[in-house]
Design an enzyme around this catalytic site. Structure first.
Site, PDB file in Angstrom:
ATOM      1  N   GLY A  57     -24.485   2.439   1.386  1.00 29.38           N
ATOM      2  CA  GLY A  57     -23.853   2.929   0.310  1.00 29.38           C
ATOM      3  C   GLY A  57     -24.497   2.908  -0.793  1.00 29.38           C
TER       4      GLY A  57
ATOM      5  N   GLY B 196     -22.275   3.782  -3.797  1.00 28.33           N
ATOM      6  CA  GLY B 196     -21.201   4.246  -4.857  1.00 28.33           C
ATOM      7  C   GLY B 196     -20.842   3.099  -5.807  1.00 28.33           C
ATOM      8  N   ASN B 197     -19.489   2.854  -6.292  1.00 26.94           N
ATOM      9  CA  ASN B 197     -19.417   1.894  -7.046  1.00 26.94           C
ATOM     10  C   ASN B 197     -19.423   0.528  -6.647  1.00 26.94           C
ATOM     11  OD1 ASN B 197     -16.673  -0.035  -7.561  1.00 26.94           O
ATOM     12  ND2 ASN B 197     -17.189   1.092  -9.685  1.00 26.94           N
TER      13      ASN B 197
ATOM     14  N   LYS C 149       0.835  -1.108  -0.205  1.00 27.55           N
ATOM     15  CA  LYS C 149      -0.155  -0.106  -0.230  1.00 27.55           C
ATOM     16  C   LYS C 149       0.641   1.216  -0.141  1.00 27.55           C
ATOM     17  CE  LYS C 149      -4.434   0.654   0.105  1.00 27.55           C
ATOM     18  NZ  LYS C 149      -5.744  -0.364  -0.348  1.00 27.55           N
TER      19      LYS C 149
HETATM   20  P1  NAD Z   1     -17.514   5.183  -3.447  1.00 30.50           P
HETATM   21  O1  NAD Z   1     -16.905   6.372  -2.945  1.00 30.50           O
HETATM   22  O2  NAD Z   1     -17.869   5.059  -4.919  1.00 30.50           O
HETATM   23  O3  NAD Z   1     -18.860   5.090  -2.581  1.00 30.50           O
HETATM   24  C1  NAD Z   1     -18.975   5.258  -1.353  1.00 30.50           C
HETATM   25  C2  NAD Z   1     -20.677   5.234  -0.860  1.00 30.50           C
HETATM   26  O4  NAD Z   1     -20.758   5.252   0.528  1.00 30.50           O
HETATM   27  C3  NAD Z   1     -21.310   6.624  -1.388  1.00 30.50           C
HETATM   28  O5  NAD Z   1     -22.567   6.269  -2.068  1.00 30.50           O
HETATM   29  C4  NAD Z   1     -21.280   7.348  -0.104  1.00 30.50           C
HETATM   30  O6  NAD Z   1     -22.278   8.186   0.034  1.00 30.50           O
HETATM   31  C5  NAD Z   1     -21.716   6.478   0.750  1.00 30.50           C
HETATM   32  N1  NAD Z   1     -21.375   6.719   2.060  1.00 30.50           N
HETATM   33  C6  NAD Z   1     -20.414   7.376   2.717  1.00 30.50           C
HETATM   34  N2  NAD Z   1     -20.507   7.784   4.037  1.00 30.50           N
HETATM   35  C7  NAD Z   1     -21.435   7.129   4.444  1.00 30.50           C
HETATM   36  C8  NAD Z   1     -22.316   6.863   5.581  1.00 30.50           C
HETATM   37  N3  NAD Z   1     -21.657   7.498   6.916  1.00 30.50           N
HETATM   38  N4  NAD Z   1     -23.452   6.317   5.381  1.00 30.50           N
HETATM   39  C9  NAD Z   1     -23.913   5.767   4.566  1.00 30.50           C
HETATM   40  N5  NAD Z   1     -23.250   5.856   3.204  1.00 30.50           N
HETATM   41  C10 NAD Z   1     -22.217   6.388   3.127  1.00 30.50           C
HETATM   42  O7  NAD Z   1     -16.681   4.053  -2.892  1.00 30.50           O
HETATM   43  P2  NAD Z   1     -16.702   2.523  -3.505  1.00 30.50           P
HETATM   44  O8  NAD Z   1     -15.865   2.487  -4.347  1.00 30.50           O
HETATM   45  O9  NAD Z   1     -17.943   1.886  -3.583  1.00 30.50           O
HETATM   46  O10 NAD Z   1     -16.181   1.814  -1.898  1.00 30.50           O
HETATM   47  C11 NAD Z   1     -17.154   1.508  -0.837  1.00 30.50           C
HETATM   48  C12 NAD Z   1     -16.184   0.642   0.102  1.00 30.50           C
HETATM   49  O11 NAD Z   1     -15.687  -0.583  -0.374  1.00 30.50           O
HETATM   50  C13 NAD Z   1     -15.050   1.493   0.659  1.00 30.50           C
HETATM   51  O12 NAD Z   1     -14.741   0.831   1.949  1.00 30.50           O
HETATM   52  C14 NAD Z   1     -14.063   0.775   0.019  1.00 30.50           C
HETATM   53  O13 NAD Z   1     -12.401   0.828   0.595  1.00 30.50           O
HETATM   54  C15 NAD Z   1     -14.161  -0.802  -0.304  1.00 30.50           C
HETATM   55  N6  NAD Z   1     -13.852  -1.192  -1.400  1.00 30.50           N
HETATM   56  C16 NAD Z   1     -13.751  -0.756  -2.779  1.00 30.50           C
HETATM   57  C17 NAD Z   1     -13.490  -1.470  -3.855  1.00 30.50           C
HETATM   58  C18 NAD Z   1     -13.546  -0.903  -5.315  1.00 30.50           C
HETATM   59  O14 NAD Z   1     -12.810  -1.619  -6.315  1.00 30.50           O
HETATM   60  N7  NAD Z   1     -14.059   0.251  -5.444  1.00 30.50           N
HETATM   61  C19 NAD Z   1     -12.644  -2.751  -3.620  1.00 30.50           C
HETATM   62  C20 NAD Z   1     -12.598  -3.138  -2.274  1.00 30.50           C
HETATM   63  C21 NAD Z   1     -12.863  -2.456  -1.241  1.00 30.50           C
END
Ligand code: NAD
Length: 428
Positions: free
Chosen positions: A219, A221-222, A107
């Site tokens: 959530g 997001g992605n 990391k």
């Molecule tokens: P993102 O930034 O696309 O989406 C995050 C979402 O969480 C958003 O909808 C945001 O509004 C919501 N959010 C933030 N704070 C919140 C709260 N207090 N209550 C409710 N919702 C809340 O992020 P992502 O890429 O979807 O990642 C989400 C999680 O998955 C993270 O923990 C990330 O480390 C983990 N993750 C992501 C990936 C990846 O490929 N994107 C891979 C492994 C792990």
């Protein structure tokens, strides 16, 4: 991080100690794996747009590379700490191991706030980070990727600097590149789809048809959006999603008992995953407090937002109907809450397994980049399904045979493989 007293590296080491006890790891291997193999602290001088020079501190940690080159993202964050980077590097080692891809864990990070930096300044940080670290990284040593506040553009700047120094094209140096510039198709979908591949297998094992299930998701997001997409495709129904509202500085849940409409919700969501609550109200969603997603009468909970969300304070609010928790986020469940969930007999697909689709697809990107031959989307998704399904089956078989909690079974496999690789190489 959610709590100031919370030290991610302490937590990562505590988790590791528990598994080391469980598998009776010898003292030498334990001492090796409790710490990172290598860590680099660098200073990056940048001529700012106003003519002044600012020096940024950066890190790269390689926790373990016994099974293959270290792999892990680079974060840009004003509150970055070396302990967070150390913990995340260790977790990457376990994640690549549990899905059995030939990579280790690493990391990186730079203490900076991209909100207050021009694109030119960010480019200079990316190039400076690579200039300091290029001799200790590379496609066969350590492969970075995007993470918090870094994007495909940052990866291209880093790749360009690396290739300039090396005088050759080496697209396998980094992943998360844009499609057409060495990126892989399906990387966007990979984490959410990967989670549902494991969820599908879990439901099969429990004898529950997906069409008879309802899920509630934290959530939007992605990860959450693509998880919902594929879960809908296997006939599941999502009744609630939640997200952060930047304007109100709080989170909300959006409930629709007859099932959320993914396309309509996406249409009223910003690029940060924030849903417009006024428009959601007009579409017939009940707008509830942020934590309501956890209390729904659902069969499946998918925390896919942040770490440290299911805690000893709120774990009691989980409905008796819940049978499966699939962890999309990293570390969404505190150890105290985890104990309660374990005692209640809820089937958990732990984060290191459930969200490993992202790094698995990054591995596919690296393979394609190294070959300079790129696969069709269906081929990538087919390979992802195979990897995630066999990783899930290995963990659930072990859990069943040894009567282990799924999280413990995942760690036993992950740590066991890395320990074995260290032994086989004659390190310990
Ligand atoms: P993102 O930034 O696309 O989406 C995050 C979402 O969480 C958003 O909808 C945001 O509004 C919501 N959010 C933030 N704070 C919140 C709260 N207090 N209550 C409710 N919702 C809340 O992020 P992502 O890429 O979807 O990642 C989400 C999680 O998955 C993270 O923990 C990330 O480390 C983990 N993750 C992501 C990936 C990846 O490929 N994107 C891979 C492994 C792990």
């Amino acid at each position: 991080m959610a709590d100031k007293a919370y030290n991610a590296f302490d937590m990562a080491q505590t988790q590791f100690d528990r598994v080391a006890d469980l598998i009776g790891l010898d003292a030498g291997t334990r001492e090796l794996l409790r710490y990172n193999l290598r860590e680099y602290h660098v200073s990056i001088p940048v001529r700012m747009d106003d003519g002044s020079v600012k020096v940024f501190r950066g890190y790269r940690v390689q926790h373990n590379d016994a099974r293959g080159p270290a792999k892990g993202g680079v974060r840009f964050h004003p509150a970055e700490t070396i302990d967070t980077v150390r913990a995340l590097a260790m977790w990457m080692t376990w994640k690549t191991s549990v899905v059995d891809i030939p990579l280790g864990g690493g990391k990186g990070g730079v203490i900076c706030d991209p909100h207050n930096l021009s694109m030119r300044e960010q480019e200079l940080i990316c190039r400076g980070w690579v200039r300091q670290l290029y001799s200790d990284m590379g496609p066969l040593r350590d492969v970075p990727a995007p993470d918090v506040m870094t994007s495909a553009q940052h990866m291209l700047w880093m790749l360009d600097e690396f290739e300039l120094i090396r005088g050759e094209r080496l697209p396998g140096f980094i992943t998360g590149k844009p499609v057409g510039m060495g990126g892989s198709l399906a990387r966007t979908e990979a984490t959410g789809y990967g989670l549902v591949f494991t969820l599908r297998e879990a439901l099969k094992g429990l004898g529950i048809p997906p069409r008879e299930t309802r899920a509630s998701v934290q959530g939007f997001g992605n990860v959450a959006q693509y998880a919902i997409d594929l879960y809908h495709q296997i006939s599941g129904k999502v009744i609630c999603v939640s997200c952060w509202d930047q304007a109100d500085r709080t989170s909300y849940s959006f409930l629709k008992e007859d099932g959320v409409d993914l396309a309509a919700l996406r249409g009223i969501t910003d690029r940060f995953g924030g849903i417009d609550k006024a428009k959601a109200g007009k579409l017939g969603y009940e707008v509830l407090p942020g934590e309501a997603w956890l209390e729904q009468d659902a069969d499946i909970l998918i925390p896919a937002a942040l770490e440290h969300q299911i805690t000893k304070e709120n774990v009691g609010k989980i409905s008796s109907r819940v049978k499966v928790i699939a962890e999309g986020a990293n570390g969404p469940t505190s150890p105290e809450a985890d104990k309660v969930i374990h005692e209640r007999g809820i089937f958990v697909i732990p984060d290191l397994l459930a969200n490993a689709g992202g790094v698995t697809c990054s591995y596919f990107e690296q393979v394609q980049s190294n070959m300079n031959y790129f696969w069709e989307k269906d081929e990538v998704l087919g390979k992802l399904d195979t990897k995630m399904t066999s990783a899930f089956n290995a963990v659930s078989d072990l859990a069943r045979k040894r009567k282990l909690y799924m999280r413990d079974a995942a760690y036993v496999i992950a740590v066991g493989r890395v320990a074995q690789a260290c032994k086989d190489r004659g390190w310990v």
